[in-house]
Design an enzyme around this catalytic site. Structure first.
Site: not given
Ligand code: NAP
Length: 319
Positions: A136, A139-140
């Protein structure tokens, strides 16, 4: 424990398909409940940017999900935040068992469980998850600001997320096993024009190399001539496809060889009153707009089914 509440329709999954089904079910005055084990939104919630949902030229995936949720809640859709462990088909009604053992019953069930990212199955992948391996970018990606990363895959997700990462990292290697991308032409053109992306065609990852601090590089192999090479990266983002979450699909329902549920045009499965929608359902393409359309179709068809069942029940009582 079996709850006494008999729902008209139970929706399993809170992505765009499930939330749209919930919205349409409430508009049809059905007693509906939606069950979601995580944060509503599904895969879209972790999608970087959405540029192809009609009405929104550009919107963040999470933001679009919030709008779906807000819209469904405006109709007082009941949402339970828990896990479904099984679906039990019946004749008069179907059962849905929750993680705490509660069994909900409903005339109709709409399965909207979506899918999950596939693994690359490369050496070093599992042990470095969260230590440089990610599925992701939104997200990261932040953790890799000004660092060198690799994106694996050649579909829409890989291209979109490589573009996102190119804006925040020092450099992105985009590694694809063939010499031609599968992703859409418009995304390909943007990738070709992005100076921070270096494309490595016809290349596969043989190992994700790491030390105690996490990922340090990738051992690569050419699919053209078996030549090996190594690149230094601190992060590797894997986007090699998607598997439908068909674990909750009960026996008796046809699933194709890739795990997608086969339905008719009403999104109804082989078992009357059980519907499958969104990324779980076999169809031409997986798109947010199609997931929402499935949710609408299934809820309208479920409303008709519930009405028919209720007439049958009244007739039985009167007989
Ligand atoms: P996808 O279209 O299935 O693409 C997966 C990619 O990973 C393919 O390029 C495939 O290579 C590669 N791959 C698969 N297994 C591999 C392996 N073991 N090693 C190396 N590479 C491997 O998956 P996706 O990109 O996640 O997209 C899923 C669906 O969502 C698609 O229908 C897509 O159109 C849709 N989507 C749409 C948007 C959008 O419209 N904005 C955004 C994201 C996703 P090959 O090409 O060689 O098979």
């Amino acid at each position: 424990m079996t709850e006494q509440v008999m729902y008209d329709v139970i929706i399993v999954g809170g992505g765009p398909a499930g939330l749209t089904a919930g919205m349409y079910a409430k508009r049809a005055a059905l007693n509906a409940v939606l069950i979601e084990k995580g944060v509503p939104g599904g895969q879209v919630a972790i999608t970087t940017g959405v540029e192809n949902y009609p009405g929104f030229k550009e919107i963040g995936g999470f933001e679009l999900c919030e709008k779906f949720l807000e819209h469904a809640k405006a109709y007082d859709l009941e949402i339970r935040n828990t896990e479904v462990v099984s679906t039990e088909p019946g004749i008069d009604y179907h059962g849905v068992t929750l993680a705490d053992g509660t069994v909900l019953t409903g005339h109709a069930v709409i399965l909207a469980a979506g899918g999950t990212s596939k693994k690359l199955q490369a050496k070093g992948e599992d042990e470095n998850f969260g230590k440089g391996v990610s599925y992701c970018a939104t997200c990261d990606g932040f953790f890799f600001r000004n660092k060198v990363v690799a994106v694996i895959g050649g579909g829409d997700t890989a291209l979109e997320d490589a573009l996102y990462l190119a804006k925040i990292t020092e450099k992105v290697y985009l590694i694809h096993r063939r010499d031609e991308f599968r992703g859409s032409r418009i995304l390909q053109q943007r990738v070709f024009a992005e100076p921070n992306i270096e494309i490595l065609y016809s290349t596969v990852v043989s190992e994700i190399v790491s030390d105690q601090s996490g990922v340090t590089g990738l051992d690569l192999k050419s699919t053209r001539n078996d030549e090996t090479s190594h690149i230094d990266v601190e992060g590797v983002f894997i986007f090699v496809g998607f598997s439908p979450n068909s674990q909750l699909v009960p026996a008796g329902i046809t699933i194709n060889k890739s795990g997608y549920v086969v339905t008719d045009e009403k999104c109804e499965t082989d078992l009357p009153g059980i519907f499958a929608v969104g990324d779980l359902r076999q169809k031409y393409a997986n798109q947010i707009v199609l997931a929402a359309a499935d949710g609408c179709t299934a809820a309208l068809a479920a409303a008709h089914y519930v009405e028919t069942r209720k007439v049958v029940e009244v007739e039985k009582e009167e007989a």
